[in-house]
Design a protein around this motif. Structure first.
Motif, PDB file in Angstrom:
ATOM      1  N   ALA A   1       0.810  -1.254  -0.214  1.00 30.90           N
ATOM      2  CA  ALA A   1      -0.004   0.118  -0.056  1.00 30.90           C
ATOM      3  C   ALA A   1       0.735   1.372  -0.091  1.00 30.90           C
ATOM      4  O   ALA A   1       1.900   1.155   0.432  1.00 30.90           O
ATOM      5  N   ASP A   2       0.294   2.276  -0.641  1.00 34.61           N
ATOM      6  CA  ASP A   2       1.153   3.564  -0.526  1.00 34.61           C
ATOM      7  C   ASP A   2       1.041   4.348   0.794  1.00 34.61           C
ATOM      8  O   ASP A   2       0.064   4.145   1.569  1.00 34.61           O
ATOM      9  N   VAL A   3       2.126   4.982   0.905  1.00 35.23           N
ATOM     10  CA  VAL A   3       2.368   5.947   2.186  1.00 35.23           C
ATOM     11  C   VAL A   3       2.439   7.239   1.932  1.00 35.23           C
ATOM     12  O   VAL A   3       3.114   7.651   0.849  1.00 35.23           O
ATOM     13  N   GLU A   4       1.846   8.290   2.443  1.00 37.70           N
ATOM     14  CA  GLU A   4       1.579   9.550   2.247  1.00 37.70           C
ATOM     15  C   GLU A   4       2.113  10.331   3.608  1.00 37.70           C
ATOM     16  O   GLU A   4       2.038  10.056   4.603  1.00 37.70           O
ATOM     17  N   ALA A   5       2.954  11.327   3.333  1.00 37.63           N
ATOM     18  CA  ALA A   5       3.427  12.209   4.603  1.00 37.63           C
ATOM     19  C   ALA A   5       3.430  13.681   3.933  1.00 37.63           C
ATOM     20  O   ALA A   5       3.670  14.082   3.090  1.00 37.63           O
ATOM     21  N   SER A   6       3.201  14.693   4.900  1.00 37.40           N
ATOM     22  CA  SER A   6       3.186  16.115   4.548  1.00 37.40           C
ATOM     23  C   SER A   6       4.074  17.006   5.728  1.00 37.40           C
ATOM     24  O   SER A   6       3.764  16.668   7.007  1.00 37.40           O
ATOM     25  N   ILE A   7       4.930  17.901   5.135  1.00 35.49           N
ATOM     26  CA  ILE A   7       5.948  18.566   6.055  1.00 35.49           C
ATOM     27  C   ILE A   7       5.675  19.911   5.952  1.00 35.49           C
ATOM     28  O   ILE A   7       5.436  20.449   4.983  1.00 35.49           O
ATOM     29  N   MET A   8       5.807  20.828   6.993  1.00 30.25           N
ATOM     30  CA  MET A   8       5.759  22.101   7.215  1.00 30.25           C
ATOM     31  C   MET A   8       7.262  22.574   7.911  1.00 30.25           C
ATOM     32  O   MET A   8       7.775  22.146   8.331  1.00 30.25           O
TER      33      MET A   8
ATOM     34  N   PHE B   1       4.791  14.281   0.412  1.00 33.20           N
ATOM     35  CA  PHE B   1       5.386  13.040  -0.239  1.00 33.20           C
ATOM     36  C   PHE B   1       4.231  11.956  -0.396  1.00 33.20           C
ATOM     37  O   PHE B   1       3.686  11.492   0.655  1.00 33.20           O
ATOM     38  N   SER B   2       3.844  11.695  -1.687  1.00 37.04           N
ATOM     39  CA  SER B   2       2.737  10.977  -1.762  1.00 37.04           C
ATOM     40  C   SER B   2       3.187   9.627  -2.901  1.00 37.04           C
ATOM     41  O   SER B   2       4.359   9.804  -3.663  1.00 37.04           O
ATOM     42  N   GLY B   3       2.546   8.527  -2.719  1.00 38.43           N
ATOM     43  CA  GLY B   3       2.850   7.660  -3.494  1.00 38.43           C
ATOM     44  C   GLY B   3       4.163   6.596  -3.022  1.00 38.43           C
ATOM     45  O   GLY B   3       4.949   5.900  -3.649  1.00 38.43           O
ATOM     46  N   LEU B   4       4.458   6.772  -1.925  1.00 34.18           N
ATOM     47  CA  LEU B   4       5.691   6.060  -1.127  1.00 34.18           C
ATOM     48  C   LEU B   4       5.237   4.688  -1.117  1.00 34.18           C
ATOM     49  O   LEU B   4       4.191   4.461  -0.425  1.00 34.18           O
ATOM     50  N   LEU B   5       6.164   3.644  -1.395  1.00 34.53           N
ATOM     51  CA  LEU B   5       5.990   2.305  -1.161  1.00 34.53           C
ATOM     52  C   LEU B   5       7.097   1.586  -0.336  1.00 34.53           C
ATOM     53  O   LEU B   5       8.231   1.767  -0.954  1.00 34.53           O
ATOM     54  N   ILE B   6       6.613   0.922   0.669  1.00 34.62           N
ATOM     55  CA  ILE B   6       7.679   0.129   1.429  1.00 34.62           C
ATOM     56  C   ILE B   6       7.527  -1.247   1.220  1.00 34.62           C
ATOM     57  O   ILE B   6       6.535  -1.901   1.278  1.00 34.62           O
TER      58      ILE B   6
ATOM     59  N   VAL C   1      14.526  -0.188  -0.434  1.00 33.12           N
ATOM     60  CA  VAL C   1      13.110  -0.698   0.591  1.00 33.12           C
ATOM     61  C   VAL C   1      12.130   0.129   0.369  1.00 33.12           C
ATOM     62  O   VAL C   1      10.895  -0.342   0.330  1.00 33.12           O
ATOM     63  N   MET C   2      12.345   1.579   0.251  1.00 37.77           N
ATOM     64  CA  MET C   2      11.165   2.592  -0.036  1.00 37.77           C
ATOM     65  C   MET C   2      11.402   3.076  -1.184  1.00 37.77           C
ATOM     66  O   MET C   2      12.493   3.648  -1.480  1.00 37.77           O
ATOM     67  N   THR C   3      10.443   3.169  -2.144  1.00 36.07           N
ATOM     68  CA  THR C   3      10.487   3.782  -3.320  1.00 36.07           C
ATOM     69  C   THR C   3       9.230   4.645  -3.373  1.00 36.07           C
ATOM     70  O   THR C   3       8.363   4.741  -2.794  1.00 36.07           O
ATOM     71  N   GLY C   4       9.385   5.339  -4.548  1.00 36.50           N
ATOM     72  CA  GLY C   4       8.197   6.235  -4.543  1.00 36.50           C
ATOM     73  C   GLY C   4       8.242   7.233  -5.838  1.00 36.50           C
ATOM     74  O   GLY C   4       9.271   7.234  -6.638  1.00 36.50           O
ATOM     75  N   GLN C   5       7.103   7.898  -6.282  1.00 35.86           N
ATOM     76  CA  GLN C   5       7.199   8.896  -7.338  1.00 35.86           C
ATOM     77  C   GLN C   5       8.186   9.897  -7.132  1.00 35.86           C
ATOM     78  O   GLN C   5       8.877  10.429  -7.944  1.00 35.86           O
TER      79      GLN C   5
END
Length: 242
Positions: free
Chosen positions: A96-103, A183-188, A147-151
């Motif tokens: 499943a995809d993993v998402e995170a947002s940073i300020m 960071f959207s579409g991260l895959l572990i 181990v972690m990839t993504g767009q």
């Protein structure tokens, strides 16, 4: 008038006027003349003593002024801060995809901020994401690449909408928001317990002699549990729709 009477004069004391012989007047005058020099020497000694004290006081003041305590403290500069405003889901199925947002923000020593976000150059700032895990002793170590990839594993700083920036300044007047990163579409690709580490990087400016990019600070997300079995993702914040 008799000569003897002419030689007398009158002085006034606490008992009223009395006759004073001229010889007594001359005797008193000579006695006063002899004692005068000793009376005049006292003020001179006192004056020299006063000058000496003043000189010592001025010397002591100069020593204190030239000491380290008299140096002016440099103004405290603002510091960068990173906050995860969109935490990834705590439990996700493998694949499943993993998402995170940073300020990204600046913290000032007081609420009197001398500059605004529009006056700060954020083009040399970007954020990079990576995967870390914890050992049994609690030490956080990087996970091997792949181990972690993504767009995208890095992002530039995008300006916050005005309503979010205004809300932040009202709640925390000492902070100045510079923008956010997503960071959207991260895959572990492996099951386990992980965290997403985000690092704020600054590139050297034009004419700088710095050898390369500088890592200003990092921030880690909450623990992410990646399971092999199919699970319903738990409620998480993930993406912040801005």
């Amino acid at each position: 008038m008799p000569v003897e009477a002419a030689r007398r004069s009158y002085l006034r004391d606490s008992n009223g006027p009395r006759a004073v012989d001229e010889r007594e007047t001359r005797t008193s005058s000579r006695r006063h003349h002899k004692e005068a020099p000793s009376d005049e020497r006292e003020p001179k000694r006192s004056k020299r003593s006063s000058n000496t004290k003043t000189s010592k006081s001025e010397t002591s003041h100069r020593r204190k002024s030239s000491g380290p305590q008299a140096s002016v403290k440099p103004s405290v500069r603002p510091s960068f801060e990173l906050d995860i405003i969109g935490q990834p889901c705590k439990t996700i199925p493998l694949g499943a995809d993993v998402e995170a947002s940073i300020m990204v923000s600046l913290r000032f020593p007081s609420a009197d901020k001398p500059i605004s976000a529009a006056n700060i150059d954020t083009t040399r700032l970007f954020v990079v994401s990576s995967l870390i895990t914890e050992t049994r002793s609690g030490e956080r170590v990087p996970v091997e690449a792949g181990v972690m990839t993504g767009q995208k594993l890095f992002d530039s700083v995008h300006p916050l909408p005005e309503q979010y920036a205004t809300s932040l300044e009202r709640s925390q007047p000492c902070r100045l928001s510079l923008g956010y990163c997503t960071f959207s579409g991260l895959l572990i690709r492996q099951s386990g317990m992980y965290r997403i580490r985000t690092a704020l990087i600054q590139m050297p400016g034009e004419g700088s002699t710095a050898p390369g990019a500088t890592t200003l600070l990092t921030v880690d997300s909450d623990v992410i549990k990646v399971e092999r079995r199919s699970v319903q993702p738990s409620r998480g914040y993930g993406r912040v729709h801005i």
